[in-house]
Scaffold this motif. Structure first.
Motif, short mmCIF file in Angstrom:
data_model
loop_
_atom_site.label_atom_id
_atom_site.label_comp_id
_atom_site.label_asym_id
_atom_site.label_seq_id
_atom_site.Cartn_x
_atom_site.Cartn_y
_atom_site.Cartn_z
N GLY A 148 9.03 92.59 -25.19
CA GLY A 148 8.54 91.24 -24.94
C GLY A 148 9.06 90.61 -23.67
O GLY A 148 8.38 89.78 -23.06
N LYS A 149 10.27 90.98 -23.24
CA LYS A 149 10.91 90.21 -22.18
C LYS A 149 11.10 90.98 -20.86
O LYS A 149 11.47 90.40 -19.87
CB LYS A 149 12.29 89.70 -22.65
N THR A 150 10.95 92.28 -20.89
CA THR A 150 11.21 93.00 -19.64
C THR A 150 9.90 93.43 -18.98
O THR A 150 8.85 93.47 -19.61
CB THR A 150 12.06 94.26 -19.88
N LYS A 151 10.05 93.79 -17.72
CA LYS A 151 8.88 94.20 -16.95
C LYS A 151 8.34 95.53 -17.48
O LYS A 151 7.14 95.73 -17.61
CB LYS A 151 9.29 94.35 -15.47
N THR A 152 9.30 96.45 -17.80
CA THR A 152 8.90 97.73 -18.36
C THR A 152 8.12 97.52 -19.65
O THR A 152 7.11 98.18 -19.90
CB THR A 152 10.16 98.59 -18.66
N GLY A 153 8.64 96.58 -20.47
CA GLY A 153 7.98 96.30 -21.74
C GLY A 153 6.57 95.80 -21.52
O GLY A 153 5.63 96.18 -22.24
N MET A 154 6.44 94.94 -20.52
CA MET A 154 5.12 94.40 -20.24
C MET A 154 4.18 95.54 -19.82
O MET A 154 3.04 95.62 -20.26
CB MET A 154 5.23 93.35 -19.13
N ALA A 155 4.73 96.44 -18.98
CA ALA A 155 3.94 97.60 -18.55
C ALA A 155 3.55 98.47 -19.74
O ALA A 155 2.43 98.96 -19.83
CB ALA A 155 4.75 98.41 -17.54
N MET A 156 4.49 98.60 -20.70
CA MET A 156 4.20 99.41 -21.89
C MET A 156 3.04 98.81 -22.66
O MET A 156 2.13 99.51 -23.11
CB MET A 156 5.42 99.45 -22.81
N ARG A 157 3.10 97.48 -22.80
CA ARG A 157 2.02 96.82 -23.55
C ARG A 157 0.70 96.97 -22.81
O ARG A 157 -0.35 97.17 -23.42
CB ARG A 157 2.37 95.35 -23.78
N ALA A 158 0.77 96.91 -21.47
CA ALA A 158 -0.45 97.06 -20.69
C ALA A 158 -1.02 98.47 -20.89
O ALA A 158 -2.23 98.64 -21.10
CB ALA A 158 -0.16 96.81 -19.22
N VAL A 159 -0.14 99.46 -20.87
CA VAL A 159 -0.58 100.84 -21.05
C VAL A 159 -1.22 101.01 -22.43
O VAL A 159 -2.22 101.71 -22.60
CB VAL A 159 0.59 101.82 -20.86
N SER A 160 -0.63 100.34 -23.43
CA SER A 160 -1.17 100.48 -24.78
C SER A 160 -2.58 99.89 -24.89
O SER A 160 -3.40 100.35 -25.67
CB SER A 160 -0.23 99.82 -25.80
N ARG A 161 -2.87 98.85 -24.08
CA ARG A 161 -4.21 98.26 -24.11
C ARG A 161 -5.24 99.21 -23.50
O ARG A 161 -6.26 99.51 -24.10
CB ARG A 161 -4.22 96.95 -23.32
N ASP A 162 -4.92 99.65 -22.26
CA ASP A 162 -5.90 100.46 -21.53
C ASP A 162 -5.19 101.08 -20.35
O ASP A 162 -4.85 100.40 -19.39
CB ASP A 162 -7.03 99.54 -21.04
N TYR A 163 -4.89 102.36 -20.44
CA TYR A 163 -4.04 102.86 -19.37
C TYR A 163 -4.77 103.11 -18.06
O TYR A 163 -4.16 103.14 -17.01
CB TYR A 163 -3.15 104.02 -19.82
N GLU A 164 -6.07 103.26 -18.12
CA GLU A 164 -6.81 103.36 -16.86
C GLU A 164 -6.69 102.05 -16.08
O GLU A 164 -6.39 102.03 -14.89
CB GLU A 164 -8.30 103.66 -17.13
N ALA A 165 -6.93 100.96 -16.80
CA ALA A 165 -6.83 99.64 -16.16
C ALA A 165 -5.41 99.38 -15.68
O ALA A 165 -5.19 98.84 -14.60
CB ALA A 165 -7.27 98.55 -17.14
N ALA A 166 -4.41 99.80 -16.52
CA ALA A 166 -3.02 99.60 -16.14
C ALA A 166 -2.72 100.33 -14.83
O ALA A 166 -2.03 99.80 -13.96
CB ALA A 166 -2.11 100.09 -17.26
N ARG A 167 -3.26 101.53 -14.72
CA ARG A 167 -3.04 102.30 -13.50
C ARG A 167 -3.62 101.57 -12.28
O ARG A 167 -3.00 101.49 -11.24
CB ARG A 167 -3.67 103.68 -13.65
N LEU A 168 -4.81 101.00 -12.48
CA LEU A 168 -5.45 100.27 -11.39
C LEU A 168 -4.62 99.06 -10.97
O LEU A 168 -4.67 98.61 -9.83
CB LEU A 168 -6.85 99.82 -11.80
N MET A 169 -3.85 98.54 -11.92
CA MET A 169 -3.03 97.36 -11.62
C MET A 169 -1.71 97.77 -10.96
O MET A 169 -0.81 96.95 -10.79
CB MET A 169 -2.72 96.58 -12.90
N GLY A 170 -1.56 99.05 -10.70
CA GLY A 170 -0.36 99.50 -9.99
C GLY A 170 0.79 99.90 -10.90
O GLY A 170 1.92 99.98 -10.45
N ILE A 171 0.50 100.14 -12.17
CA ILE A 171 1.57 100.57 -13.07
C ILE A 171 1.65 102.10 -13.04
O ILE A 171 0.62 102.78 -13.12
CB ILE A 171 1.29 100.09 -14.51
#
Lengths: 387, 296
Positions: free
Chosen positions: B162-185
């Motif tokens: 919930g509070k770290t950047k990595t965590g936020m990235a994890m949540r983003a990956v869980s939603r849609d990792y293609e989109a997450a990749r496009l966002m620079g993760i």
């Protein structure tokens, strides 16, 4: 380039396979110069410590007496992985693929019961090492054993509880998926109720499954049941853990059990929790029974060190090997039915764990030894003779 | 009776929180990757063996052995991801699941080969083996330590996710990792970290399990693995709080079935599987789960 390496890899695989087959063919040619004896034992999994103790005894016997009918004996080990289904598969493998003349084992009645029909159908005689459940040899002409049965052992322990430990109320914890444990619990219950004349002498009856590791719930319900002792026939690993958890829960009642407990692993697992538990077993190294006992003990100490104490099942496994070898010698052939008849005719055979006489079911008639655990060591208490 | 009931409650909390701890590991990997990591139970086994060898073969004290074992297990978990899951990233999900089952078998059999099939006794650590008497109830130190560890882990995870950047990235990956990749993760790194955390949880669970039940064997992860998978499903797989709830339901159920109906105690394992069937029939997404319509 890629194609070339693939081709090379394939050639390599094929050549390995070819040499593999070549080696196999060589074995077939030697077939007539060796006699194979199969060993069914739990060499991995929860009961492996038991299987390995028996392997020690069989290997030792094989080193001392490596030949029969002028041919070398080749031991073929089949691991039943401490699972009943695997036991039947392993037995099938011994009979169909390895074409063994006879089978020794298994440690653990459940595995022997599962494998029994395979040996019976293939007419390959089997000699049980330490499997004590009555069903192993019942209705199976091809199964024998070098040990006594639970019918005797359960009664011995009920007598001990009533006459020596002088308890009137007992709680039972059994491993409900283990034929050995269930049969012992049943025989003990019947005899103990008969001795006390009290229908309610068994005040609690709890069970657990093979592989369980948490017994706190069962033990807590026994704690206030009014029991004066707990009869807990089960395998060494689980029983050690069970007793340890009992002591942690503040249960100080004495534990009674049976032969499988005589395994050093139980003391390692149970630590101080197993102190004072009492069980019946087959053999005590301090009181040699026959000339074979001396031969066995000398060879054992030479191989494993002066301080090494053989377990009862090691001695029984040693005996099972000798019994099979002797029967093959007398039969003069590796023909299954002929060996079977020779085993059945065994009379006053001097084994390391006592004289072996087989009854009509193929079970050895032998005295039981009662032992306890004191200061982390197995200590002899008394001997009970069969009637 | 009251003391007995209290004792059973203590037993249940200790077992339930252990299940919860393992279920969290399952659910986290699933939540982020939609992968049921069937090798989780075997990573758990590995963790306890590492601790065992650190203490018995290298004679290290427990406070060095445990972090070391956890670190080694994390590295192993990451290697498994690299070797067995990453090459299949773009394959159908079922292929990765089959690969996970393969990894599980491989690890079990390698463990039999390397560690031996004979069960090994886990050494007793004096400060963890104390027993407190509270009235008539016996409370072993571990029965307190395990729930506390589970709570700490739960809190740490909540913080990381919930509070770290990595965590936020994890949540983003869980939603849609293609989109997450496009966002620079960096999706690969995030997934490796996820497996690292999952393996650390398995190792912690494995060490606590080994201290409680003091018996190690190569197949020790099989049953706990299955049960904690069930716990995760009951709670709603993918939801960390759900895993804890599921773990406790399972632990309480197993203890109480024996406490209330001693005759049925042999059917304890059946209870776990029965519960799974009931949950799947009534609320397939689990207690905390949201039903999501799968996009095709």
């Amino acid at each position: 380039m890629k194609k070339l390496s693939l081709f090379l890899a394939l050639t390599l695989v094929v050549s390995v396979l070819a040499t593999g087959c070549g080696g196999g063919g060589g074995d077939d040619a030697q077939e007539s110069t060796v006699i194979k004896i199969g060993v069914l034992a739990p060499l991995t999994g929860g009961d492996a410590a038991g299987g390995i103790l028996e392997k020690e005894g069989i290997d030792l016997a094989n080193e001392l007496y490596p030949q029969v009918l002028g041919k070398d004996i080749k031991l073929v080990y089949a691991d039943n992985k401490s699972e009943k289904v695997e036991a039947a598969t392993a037995a099938r493998n011994l009979v169909d693929k390895e074409k063994v003349a006879a089978v020794l084992g298994s440690w653990g009645s459940g595995y022997s019961i599962a494998a029994g029909p395979v040996f019976k159908e293939a007419q390959v005689p089997a000699i049980g090492t330490s499997c004590t459940n009555p069903l192993v040899t019942l209705d199976n002409d091809y199964y024998f054993r070098a040990c006594f049965t639970d019918t005797f052992q359960g009664v011995v322990m009920a007598n001990y509880a009533f006459n020596e430990a002088k308890v009137k109320k007992v709680a039972i914890i059994q491993e409900v998926s283990n034929d050995y444990s269930v049969a012992l619990a049943q025989i003990f219950t019947t005899k103990f109720i008969a001795l006390t004349g009290d229908e309610k002498a068994i005040v609690a009856n709890a069970s657990y499954n093979s592989g369980d590791q948490d017994f706190t719930a069962q033990l807590t319900s026994i704690k206030n049941s009014g029991a004066e002792a707990i009869f807990a026939p089960g395998t060494f690993g689980t029983s050690g853990l069970l007793m340890k958890q009992a002591r942690e829960l503040g249960i100080t009642l004495p534990f009674l059990g049976a032969d499988t407990w005589e395994t050093p692993v139980m003391i390692e697992m149970g630590g101080s929790g197993v102190e004072g538990c009492v069980f019946s077993t087959f053999f005590d190294a301090a009181t040699p029974l026959t000339e074979t006992t001396t031969i066995f003990l000398d060879a054992y100490k030479e191989k494993y060190g002066e301080d090494a104490e053989p377990a009862a099942v090691t001695a029984l496994a040693f005996d099972a090997y000798l019994l099979a070898r002797d029967a093959i010698e007398r039969a003069g052939t590796t023909d299954g039915p002929a060996i079977r008849d020779a085993i059945a005719a065994t009379k006053d055979f001097p084994g390391a764990a006592g004289i072996i006489n087989l009854d009509e079911n193929g079970d050895a008639i032998k005295p039981a030894i009662i032992k306890t655990i004191q200061d982390g060591k197995f200590v002899y208490k008394t001997t009970v003779n069969p009637k | 009776m009251d003391a007995q009931l209290m004792q059973q409650l203590v037993n249940a909390i200790s077992l339930g929180s252990l299940y919860a701890l393992l279920a969290i590991g399952y659910t986290m990997v699933y939540g982020i990757l939609r992968l049921i990591n069937f090798a989780h139970g075997d990573v758990f086994m590995l963790g306890s063996y590492f601790a065992f060898y650190a203490m018995t073969a290298f004679l290290l004290p427990w406070y060095i052995s445990f972090p070391l074992a956890i670190a080694l297990t994390v590295i192993f978990g990451m290697l498994i991801e690299r070797g067995a899951y990453r090459p299949l990233r773009n394959s159908p999900r079922i292929s990765i699941m089959i690969s996970a089952i393969g990894v599980s078998f491989l690890m079990e059999n390698l463990a039999i080969l390397v560690f031996g099939g004979v069960p090994k006794p886990f050494p007793t650590i004096p400060i963890f083996s104390n027993i407190m008497d509270i009235g008539l109830v016996r409370v072993p130190t571990l029965s307190v330590l395990i729930p506390v560890t589970t709570l700490v882990v739960l809190f740490a995870l909540w913080y990381i996710l919930g509070k770290t950047k990595t965590g936020m990235a994890m949540r983003a990956v869980s939603r849609d990792y293609e989109a997450a990749r496009l966002m620079g993760i960096d999706v690969n790194t995030i997934i490796t970290i996820t497996f690292g955390i999952g393996s650390a949880l398995a190792a912690i669970g494995g060490i606590l399990w080994a201290m409680k039940y003091t018996q190690l064997q190569p197949l020790m992860g099989l049953m706990p693995g299955l049960k904690c998978f069930i716990a995760a499903v009951i709670g709603g797989i993918g939801d960390v709080r759900g895993a804890v709830i599921g773990g406790f339901i399972l632990g309480f159920g197993e203890i109480m079935i024996v406490a209330l109906w001693p005759d049925l105690s042999g059917y304890r394992d059946a209870f776990a599987f029965l519960l799974l069937i009931v949950i799947l029939l009534i609320k397939p997404s689990g207690i905390m789960g949201k039903s999501i319509t799968e996009k095709v």
